[in-house]
Design a protein around this motif. Structure first.
Motif, PDB file in Angstrom:
ATOM      1  N   GLU A 172      -6.192   6.656   4.774  1.00 11.52           N
ATOM      2  CA  GLU A 172      -7.577   7.343   4.694  1.00 11.52           C
ATOM      3  C   GLU A 172      -7.998   7.971   3.289  1.00 11.52           C
ATOM      4  OE1 GLU A 172      -7.556  10.404   7.693  1.00 11.52           O
ATOM      5  OE2 GLU A 172      -7.650   9.036   9.401  1.00 11.52           O
ATOM      6  N   ASN A 173      -7.129   7.423   2.226  1.00 10.04           N
ATOM      7  CA  ASN A 173      -7.309   7.744   0.812  1.00 10.04           C
ATOM      8  C   ASN A 173      -6.952   9.233   0.403  1.00 10.04           C
ATOM      9  OD1 ASN A 173      -7.677   5.084   0.168  1.00 10.04           O
ATOM     10  ND2 ASN A 173      -9.906   5.185   0.700  1.00 10.04           N
ATOM     11  N   ARG A 174      -6.414  10.052   1.222  1.00 14.56           N
ATOM     12  CA  ARG A 174      -6.437  11.362   0.964  1.00 14.56           C
ATOM     13  C   ARG A 174      -5.092  11.374  -0.294  1.00 14.56           C
ATOM     14  NH1 ARG A 174      -2.730  14.987   4.888  1.00 14.56           N
ATOM     15  NH2 ARG A 174      -1.959  16.235   3.165  1.00 14.56           N
ATOM     16  N   LYS A 175      -5.477  11.840  -1.325  1.00 16.06           N
ATOM     17  CA  LYS A 175      -4.515  12.248  -2.315  1.00 16.06           C
ATOM     18  C   LYS A 175      -3.865  13.636  -2.416  1.00 16.06           C
ATOM     19  CE  LYS A 175      -5.724   8.452  -4.412  1.00 16.06           C
ATOM     20  NZ  LYS A 175      -4.625   7.278  -4.712  1.00 16.06           N
ATOM     21  N   ASN A 197       1.011  -1.064   0.096  1.00 16.36           N
ATOM     22  CA  ASN A 197       0.098  -0.137   0.008  1.00 16.36           C
ATOM     23  C   ASN A 197       0.765   1.346  -0.003  1.00 16.36           C
ATOM     24  OD1 ASN A 197      -2.098  -1.670   0.146  1.00 16.36           O
ATOM     25  ND2 ASN A 197      -2.470  -1.429   2.406  1.00 16.36           N
ATOM     26  N   ASN A 211      -2.850   9.501   6.517  1.00 12.63           N
ATOM     27  CA  ASN A 211      -3.529  10.469   5.631  1.00 12.63           C
ATOM     28  C   ASN A 211      -3.584   9.365   4.184  1.00 12.63           C
ATOM     29  OD1 ASN A 211      -4.174  12.711   6.956  1.00 12.63           O
ATOM     30  ND2 ASN A 211      -2.122  13.768   6.334  1.00 12.63           N
ATOM     31  N   ILE A 212      -2.670   8.911   4.046  1.00 18.59           N
ATOM     32  CA  ILE A 212      -2.839   7.991   2.522  1.00 18.59           C
ATOM     33  C   ILE A 212      -3.674   6.826   3.074  1.00 18.59           C
ATOM     34  CG2 ILE A 212      -1.231   6.132   1.407  1.00 18.59           C
ATOM     35  CD1 ILE A 212       1.027   8.074   1.873  1.00 18.59           C
ATOM     36  N   SER A 251       1.228   3.034  -5.681  1.00 15.27           N
ATOM     37  CA  SER A 251       0.831   4.295  -6.049  1.00 15.27           C
ATOM     38  C   SER A 251       1.283   5.299  -4.768  1.00 15.27           C
ATOM     39  CB  SER A 251      -0.687   4.355  -6.146  1.00 15.27           C
ATOM     40  OG  SER A 251      -1.413   3.947  -4.855  1.00 15.27           O
ATOM     41  N   ASN A 252       1.462   4.777  -3.663  1.00 15.42           N
ATOM     42  CA  ASN A 252       1.687   5.711  -2.364  1.00 15.42           C
ATOM     43  C   ASN A 252       3.155   5.489  -2.024  1.00 15.42           C
ATOM     44  OD1 ASN A 252      -0.658   6.795  -2.035  1.00 15.42           O
ATOM     45  ND2 ASN A 252      -1.350   4.606  -1.686  1.00 15.42           N
TER      46      ASN A 252
END
Length: 105
Positions: free
Chosen positions: A95-98, A39, A92-93, A59-60
């Motif tokens: 929690e799907n924060r972009k 992740n 933050n990541i 992606s992160n």
């Protein structure tokens, strides 16, 4: 899962502490050959020049570095850093924060 790519003992220990605090699976690796699906990938300073084009499935990516990175779409945390900064960014990541490029000092 969170991967931390580092040979730095302190970054390794901080990563393990953070995984315990967040109750998330974490693996510390010391070779780019050990990178697997995850992740979040945390890349320490020594590996800053690796080719991430082969990491399209991740992606992160969080870079921990003293250098200024250019043309980068990932999070950059400047050394030295507080563990709480890394904890908050991982939260933050998760929690799907972009975010766009962010430099934390």
């Amino acid at each position: 899962m969170i991967l931390t790519l580092t040979t730095d003992n302190i970054v390794s220990k901080i990563s393990i502490m953070i995984s315990n605090i967040l109750n998330k699976e974490l693996k510390v690796i010391d070779s780019i050959e050990d990178i697997q699906d995850c992740n979040i990938l945390i890349i320490d300073d020594m590996f800053i020049d690796i080719n991430i084009d082969n990491l399209n499935n991740i992606s992160n990516i969080i870079y921990i570095t003293n250098d200024t990175l250019k043309n980068n779409n990932h999070l950059i945390i400047s050394r030295p850093f507080l563990p709480t900064v890394l904890i908050n960014e991982i939260k933050n990541i998760l929690e799907n924060r972009k975010d766009d490029i962010v430099v934390l000092e």
